[in-house]
Design a protein around this motif. Sequence first.
Motif: not given
Length: 99
Positions: A44-45, A47-49, A51-52
């Motif tokens: 999940s980390d 994935y968030a990275i 997206q950024q």
Amino acid sequence: MKTFRSHIRTATLALAAAGIPTSQAIAMPVVEPSVDQPVVLAASDCYAIGQQVAQQNGGTLAKASQSTRGGQPVCVIVVLVPGKEGQRPRRSEIVVPLN
């Protein structure tokens, strides 16, 4: 009077119902997490990275996965950046340290 097809359907449903508890038991973790072994939610980390990173590059996130490079955990991010003048999107792979 039941037909052969309905007997097959009943047997299939019974076998599927009997297999559900077995498949759930196999999917359960064997070792419970403890204080000595912290649980890391890297997917999940990453994935968030991802997206950024995609937003910063003006593209679309295609893939975000965790990997180890040089003994350090990293996120491998694949971004599809739109091509110029109607050309195909460009695939850009970016490696970001997982911190």
